[in-house]
Design an enzyme around this catalytic site. Structure first.
Site, PDB file in Angstrom:
ATOM      1  N   ARG A 126      83.560  38.868  75.995  1.00 41.62           N
ATOM      2  CA  ARG A 126      82.484  39.012  74.997  1.00 41.62           C
ATOM      3  C   ARG A 126      82.114  40.485  74.929  1.00 41.62           C
ATOM      4  O   ARG A 126      81.792  41.105  75.932  1.00 41.62           O
ATOM      5  CB  ARG A 126      81.275  38.148  75.353  1.00 41.62           C
ATOM      6  N   HIS A 162      75.298  38.836  77.093  1.00 40.25           N
ATOM      7  CA  HIS A 162      75.399  37.390  77.331  1.00 40.25           C
ATOM      8  C   HIS A 162      74.551  36.649  76.303  1.00 40.25           C
ATOM      9  O   HIS A 162      75.023  35.710  75.655  1.00 40.25           O
ATOM     10  CB  HIS A 162      74.922  37.061  78.749  1.00 40.25           C
ATOM     11  N   TYR A 196      76.330  45.887  84.486  1.00 38.03           N
ATOM     12  CA  TYR A 196      77.313  45.212  85.341  1.00 38.03           C
ATOM     13  C   TYR A 196      78.749  45.340  84.830  1.00 38.03           C
ATOM     14  O   TYR A 196      79.675  44.848  85.474  1.00 38.03           O
ATOM     15  CB  TYR A 196      76.958  43.728  85.515  1.00 38.03           C
TER      16      TYR A 196
END
Length: 361
Positions: free
Chosen positions: A260, A264, A274
């Site tokens: 993606r 999120h 991250y």
């Protein structure tokens, strides 16, 4: 001995691919039997979904959408698998899997209402064989086993497909659902869209298994790992899984390796905390739209003019859909209370009386 056995299992799950990153066919024997028109339609859907995603992110930032999970990067995984389905097949989606519902027949404005948490967004049209997108991670896996078993008992020539992410494969429901479907030989297809992060937790920290596909072995069902940025490979794998299910050969677990490009969800997630820019760049080179566009252009089946037409159509339809969603009457507390029970208990009746009075003022 144990380590050797695990390695032997893992060696069975090589990544299935048809198109490489340059859009070149590297697995001619696996090429699906799709017409030129079908290939073009697949591209239309992916371009449409990419534009939809861009507009939805903008609408969310304007406060005009509620919960939203970005889709860019996962178009091949979502739409390639859906393209292999029959209209009467059932889809039990996760919260990111809205494109599959829309291309299965859900009006786009209702998808926007669902994002807003409006009850009308979950009042699906009659004959639309889909469930409301599941928010609880992995819960749809068990439900899929039940729906698939129901289709088998009713002797329907259809399957039930479900979607979750790599994080969903870490849930207890994931194995329980596959195990149940396998034990009863139910016509189910379980798609795990491995986009490498369960929100911020990398897949390597979620499981010691090298692949998610190999988890099918424990449930006694078929498993395959697919290049999830290759729409033809995803379509071919799903089509084969559907055929197997209808032939009475049981469920299949499909792991699609995808990515993606966005957050999120738009609810405060920051992927730069991250994920590295190097990783983003690496996966940008695998973009499913670029790869399939190169393939079609080489076959003289796609042009910049066609893409612009799809882009403008998407923008116009999204504009009309959000306008229609805006016209839906706003929800009231009394409406929520009336929807909770067929026969309201005493405490709900008391609240209804209280809020009816407030709303009438």
């Amino acid at each position: 001995m144990g380590t050797k056995t695990i390695e032997q299992v893992e060696e069975q799950f090589e990544t299935f691919q048809i198109l490489n990153e340059e859009g070149e066919v590297v697995n001619e024997s696996a090429m699906p039997d799709l017409s030129d028109e079908q290939l073009q339609e697949l591209m239309r859907r992916m371009v449409y979904t990419r534009i939809w995603d861009q507009r939805a992110i903008a609408l969310n930032r304007q406060g005009r959408l509620g919960f939203y999970a970005p889709m860019a990067g996962q178009e091949a995984s979502m739409l390639g698998s859906h393209f292999a389905l029959d209209k009467e097949d059932w889809i039990l989606p996760g919260y990111r899997d809205i494109p599959q519902l829309v291309f299965h027949g859900l009006p786009l404005y209702q998808a926007f209402l669902w994002s807003r948490g409006h009850v009308a967004g979950s009042e699906f049209p009659d004959g639309l064989n889909v469930a409301v997108p599941q928010i609880i991670i992995g819960a749809q896996i068990i439900q899929t086993a039940g729906v698939a078993l129901g289709l088998k008992r009713k002797k329907k020539e259809n399957i039930c497909i479900t979607y979750t992410g790599d994080g969903g494969a870490s849930q207890g429901d994931f194995y329980e659902g596959m195990n149940f479907a396998g034990a009863y030989n139910a016509p189910a297809v379980f798609v795990v869209q491995n986009n490498r992060f369960a929100i911020s937790v990398p897949v390597e920290k979620q499981s010691a298994a090298k692949t998610i596909a190999q988890k099918a072995v424990a449930a006694g069902i078929e498993g395959i790992q697919v290049d999830g940025m290759d729409v033809l490979a995803v379509y071919a794998a799903t089509s084969e899984a559907r055929k197997r299910a209808l032939a009475g050969e049981g469920p299949t677990l499909i792991e699609t390796l995808t990515y993606r490009y966005g957050a999120h969800t738009m609810a405060g997630d920051d992927p730069t905390r991250y994920r590295t820019s190097e990783e983003d760049d690496e996966w940008a080179k695998k973009d499913p739209l670029i790869r399939f566009r190169k393939f079609l252009e080489a076959k003289k089946l796609w042009s910049e003019e066609q893409e612009n037409e799809v882009t403008e159509k998407a923008k116009e339809e999204i504009k009309e859909a959000i306008k229609k969603a805006d016209q839906e009457p706003k929800m009231k507390v009394t409406g929520m209370l009336n929807n909770m029970f067929e026969e309201a208990p005493v405490n709900i009746r008391e609240q209804l009386e209280e809020f009816t009075a407030k709303e009438s003022n």
